[in-house]
Design a protein around this motif. Structure first.
Motif, short mmCIF file in Angstrom:
data_model
loop_
_atom_site.label_atom_id
_atom_site.label_comp_id
_atom_site.label_asym_id
_atom_site.label_seq_id
_atom_site.Cartn_x
_atom_site.Cartn_y
_atom_site.Cartn_z
N GLY A 1 1.00 -0.88 -0.37
CA GLY A 1 -0.01 0.31 0.14
C GLY A 1 0.47 1.29 0.14
O GLY A 1 0.38 2.12 0.65
N HIS A 2 2.18 0.91 -0.72
CA HIS A 2 2.90 2.31 -0.41
C HIS A 2 2.53 3.22 -1.38
O HIS A 2 3.57 4.35 -1.84
CB HIS A 2 4.51 2.65 -0.34
CG HIS A 2 4.56 1.41 0.81
ND1 HIS A 2 4.52 -0.43 0.56
CD2 HIS A 2 5.37 1.40 1.90
CE1 HIS A 2 5.23 -0.93 1.84
NE2 HIS A 2 5.56 0.34 2.14
N GLU A 3 1.42 2.51 -3.12
CA GLU A 3 1.40 4.09 -3.50
C GLU A 3 3.07 3.60 -4.54
O GLU A 3 3.75 3.23 -5.53
CB GLU A 3 0.52 4.77 -3.52
CG GLU A 3 0.32 5.72 -4.62
CD GLU A 3 -0.75 6.29 -4.89
OE1 GLU A 3 -1.55 6.63 -3.73
OE2 GLU A 3 -0.73 7.20 -5.67
N GLY A 4 3.41 4.86 -4.65
CA GLY A 4 4.56 5.50 -5.55
C GLY A 4 5.88 5.97 -4.43
O GLY A 4 6.86 5.65 -4.97
N ALA A 5 5.26 5.94 -3.23
CA ALA A 5 6.65 5.42 -2.18
C ALA A 5 7.85 4.36 -1.50
O ALA A 5 7.49 3.91 -0.40
CB ALA A 5 6.05 6.47 -1.16
N GLY A 6 7.19 3.34 -2.58
CA GLY A 6 7.44 2.11 -2.17
C GLY A 6 8.85 1.72 -1.73
O GLY A 6 9.85 0.98 -0.95
N ILE A 7 9.86 2.12 -3.32
CA ILE A 7 10.85 1.86 -3.52
C ILE A 7 11.53 2.98 -1.91
O ILE A 7 12.22 2.59 -1.68
CB ILE A 7 11.96 2.56 -3.83
CG1 ILE A 7 10.85 2.46 -5.24
CG2 ILE A 7 12.92 2.79 -4.82
CD1 ILE A 7 10.86 0.42 -5.99
#
Lengths: 462, 395
Positions: free
Chosen positions: B347-353
């Motif tokens: 569920g990190h959307e665009g921040a998973g990295i």
């Protein structure tokens, strides 16, 4: 009136456009090049046309007849220097084009739609890498052929032609025709493969009239000029400091592994290499067309793809040469315009296609690339030239990321991520990596488009 | 086959979790339906950002996460040696640019709030901004420099974390998809069935990114994570002219929005290979990955408002993917109280990295029952903000 959009003005596209017009459809024919004819009928620009044009090209009169017919026809709009850069799939696919010279600063975007689309984008030359292949003086067969046919320039004084497939012969003939000394033609397929495919000597084909005449033409010229033709041999290395000075050839076994001890060195200043063709699939894939197991676009008897309203013809559906392309194109154009493959109008095309597809199958059996070729790559042989990715790097990353799929491997090694986007190296990279589950054929942006061109308003569609 | 922990999904979050858990001495098996690093982790820029987050728990997590990347990048390099490709960790910093007067006010206000919560921010005059990025359109109205923003090559980073996890004993099984749950008599999840067999474990970590909803359903729970599509443009390589991550101020608004329609806000940056990445769009189109020219046109137009010189630069590639989007815009990290044995890390959307390492730290501590440096309560699946979305529990 039915409107048919034909992408590609090579043999398949021209035949499709004529057939669609014959059946009463309005036709738009687009091609990225500045002249009709495609790779097969590439020729000098009109203002410096050669008098011997017809002698350098097979089926030249067929070409000029198709071309003149369409040029004179107000129901056919021919858009040259018009490259398709994207296709948006949908009920009616939207074909996005850029109009204008590719190197000019003023291309405009335009969106085209039609009741049916015929994709006839042909094929890319395939050239297998070998140590030294990035040296100046190494050419793809297609590039050497284009320079000879289009510019009347020979790529070298003493030249070797190598690879696999009947295309080697026309390349050798073209080179010879513009004054090069052809020191040898080396066909990688062994005589057993050739015999399985057709006969040990390809010019002995008799069942395919067009092809046989074409090949016989080359063969006669070849014999007359005494060009050595060897089967079961390959170029495994190019040598030289700043450019090619010599090449090493070796006997290959049935799987294309070089036989130790058979290496020989020939002094040449150029080598032309062709290992057949790979279909130019990006637009068909963008349109959503399904591929067959052989990784060509799957079509039915009407040349219809899996996407309603989208047809494919020519090398895209199987490497069969110009005769196959002409017949498939005619059927595709006819059916795209509402016709049926059983119609009288395409009876001859359907029969010609049958013959041509048998020829294509024989071609594949005789000249298919075999896996042993990767063994002649040294660790420092560049496989992807844009990003300078070597065979050694590919093998190292494959070992370090053992569960990675092609997407990860590609992004980690950068193979196929440069300006050619894997058009030239894609299949070679896949084979060196030993992956099979995905492919590098997908390129949603089929043609580079400048940021400014994207940002510009699209001109209204015709 | 029995492990202490099963991790489902070999993207960057799954890889980081497997590495953290194996590093803590647990026997870890990682299951991946496709190849490693082939989903969301292979379709983004590799952002390690603090600049795009407003005060709140995600910002705290992001600040911690940025520090973890700075520490971990050299450790991975040492551990894996020079033969392993570089993860291209680049602490290049970000510059957020406003192009209107309203935007300038919003940006400066936002940065001041962030500064009070531990973000390093440096407001720039137009001249200062142009000194840092000479090719910026000089008509900018405000700019803020965020030195903590960084970038990694997300696929190599994922593979590096996996390689490190393998060295710590984790087993990676690619090409093996989860097909159902294995439960004990109390209803506790004790393993999964897959396309190749059955795996048993004390805990199952769902790190399947945007596919977490699908896998969750196979295990019997609804997971409030949906795919949100993002598209990037890649130019041909050129000598570097863009030195930082450069965004227009709209970026902040888009990440916090639930709007299903297309949104774009510009993120422009150079990569180590010389290409320029232009992102990024966000739309909720399910798993429809078909190209849309309209999206690319929007991206191009906005990129030109930042860097006019890009007009003549060719775009050679476009890629996109699906980001895991949670209903309340916060990642899901922690145990699922509806199904004991199941843990979430997605569920990190665009921040998973950027958040992967911090997520793994929270998750591994949770499974081990160890204390954590930062408070993870806001990310627990049982948090109040998700209660409405979890109602109905098992599907």
């Amino acid at each position: 009136m039915t409107r048919v959009l034909v992408i590609g003005a090579g043999p398949a596209g021209l035949a499709a456009a004529v057939a669609a017009r014959d059946r009463g459809a309005e036709v738009v024919l687009v091609d990225a090049s500045d002249a009709e004819g495609g790779q097969f009928w590439r020729h000098l620009p009109a203002q410096r046309a050669g008098r011997r044009e017809s002698r350098l090209h097979h089926g030249w009169s067929r070409f000029t007849a198709l071309r003149e017919r369409l040029r004179a026809d107000p129901g056919c709009e021919i858009l040259l220097e018009t490259g398709v850069w994207a296709i948006e799939p949908g009920e009616r696919p939207v074909v996005h084009v850029l109009r204008g010279p590719a190197d000019g600063g003023s291309r405009s975007r335009r969106a085209l739609t039609a009741d049916a689309v015929v994709i006839a984008t042909g094929a890319y030359d395939r050239t297998l890498p070998f140590p030294g292949w990035q040296l100046p003086g190494v050419y793809s067969g297609g590039a050497a052929q284009a320079l000879a046919k289009g510019e009347r320039v020979a790529v070298g004084r003493r030249v070797v032609v190598a690879g696999a497939g009947p295309f080697l012969l026309p390349v050798a003939a073209s080179l010879s025709g513009v004054g090069a000394e052809v020191a040898g033609v080396f066909e990688a397929s062994g005589s057993r493969a050739l015999a399985a495919g057709w006969l040990p000597r390809p010019w002995e084909l008799t069942r395919v009239p067009g092809k046989a005449a074409e090949l016989a033409g080359y063969a006669v010229g070849q014999l007359r000029r005494r060009i050595p033709y060897r089967v079961g041999w390959g170029v495994i290395e190019a040598l030289g400091a700043a450019r090619v000075e010599a090449i090493t050839v070796a006997r290959l076994d049935d799987d294309w592994w070089p036989r130790p001890g058979t290496e020989r060195t020939l002094e040449v200043d150029a080598v032309c290499v062709s290992h057949g063709f790979t279909p130019r699939l990006e637009l068909a894939l963008a349109a959503g067309c399904a591929l067959g197991a052989d990784r060509f676009v799957a079509v039915d008897a009407a040349q219809a793809t899996s996407v309603p309203g989208v047809y494919a013809a020519g090398e895209l559906t199987g490497i069969g040469g110009a005769d196959a392309a002409l017949s498939e194109g005619a059927i595709a154009g006819h059916c795209a315009a509402g016709g049926h493959p059983d119609d009288r109008a395409v009876r001859r095309a359907v029969s010609a296609r049958r013959t041509a597809s048998r020829f294509a199958a024989r071609l594949e059996r005789a000249h298919a690339v075999h896996s042993g070729w990767t063994s002649w790559l040294s660790d420092d042989t560049i496989v992807c030239r844009c990003e300078e990715v070597t065979a050694g790097m590919l093998r190292e990353v494959r070992a370090a990321t053992p569960d990675a799929g092609l997407r990860s491997l590609r992004l980690t090694t950068r193979a196929g991520l440069g300006p050619c986007q894997g058009r030239m190296c894609g299949r070679a990279v896949e084979e060196v990596l030993g992956t099979s589950e995905a492919s590098m054929d997908r390129r949603p942006i089929a043609l580079p488009v400048r940021v400014g061109e994207l940002a510009d308003r699209e001109t209204d569609e015709t | 086959m029995h492990s202490d922990v099963l991790v489902v999904g070999a993207g960057i979050v799954g890889a980081a979790c497997a590495r953290a858990l194996a590093g803590a001495g647990l026997a870890v098996t990682l299951l991946e339906k496709g190849g490693t690093a082939s989903g969301t982790s292979a379709s983004g820029e590799g952002n390690v950002l603090v600049s795009d987050k407003g005060p709140g728990p995600e910002l705290d997590l992001a600040i911690h996460a940025a520090r973890l990347w700075r520490e971990t990048a050299p450790l991975l390099e040492d551990e894996l040696g020079p033969a392993f490709p570089s993860i291209e960790y680049e602490p290049k910093g970000g510059i957020v640019v406003a192009t209107s007067d309203d935007g300038a006010l919003a940006l400066v206000t936002f940065a001041a709030q962030q500064a009070r919560h531990g973000v390093q921010t440096q407001p720039l005059t137009a001249d200062q901004a142009l000194a840092l990025e000479p090719d910026l359109d000089p008509s900018l109205t405000a700019a803020v420099h965020y030195p903590q923003d960084a970038q990694v090559q997300p696929v190599v980073a994922t593979e590096a974390l996996l390689a490190s996890a393998r060295r710590a004993g984790a087993v990676v099984r690619a090409g093996e998809a989860v097909t159902g749950a294995v439960s004990d008599r109390t209803g506790r999840l004790v393993g999964v069935r897959t396309t190749r067999g059955e795996h048993h474990a004390g805990a199952v970590v769902l790190a399947a990114g945007p596919w977490s909803g699908e896998v969750g359903a196979l295990l019997g729970v609804s997971v409030p994570i949906r795919p949100r599509r993002g598209v990037l443009l890649v130019t041909t390589p050129m000598p570097r002219r863009i030195r930082h991550k450069v965004y227009d101020g709209d970026y902040v608004g888009a990440t916090q929005s639930s709007d299903a329609a297309l949104q774009t806000s510009t993120v422009v940056e150079s990569t180590a290979s010389g290409t320029v990445l232009i992102g990024s769009s966000r739309e909720q189109t399910g798993f429809d990955g078909r190209l849309r020219v309209e999206v690319m046109v929007e991206l191009a137009r906005k990129a030109l408002t930042l860097f006019p010189f890009l007009a003549r630069v060719p775009v050679m590639r476009s890629y996109g993917g699906f980001r895991p989007y949670a209903a309340d815009h916060l990642p899901l990290i922690g145990p699922d109280e509806r199904l004991p044995g199941l843990w979430h890390a997605s569920g990190h959307e665009g921040a998973g990295i950027g958040l992967a390492l911090a997520t793994a730290e929270l998750l591994a501590a949770g499974i081990a029952g160890a204390p954590t440096m930062i408070d993870g309560a806001a990310f627990l699946p049982s948090r109040p903000g998700l209660a409405a979305h979890l109602a109905g529990a098992a599907v």
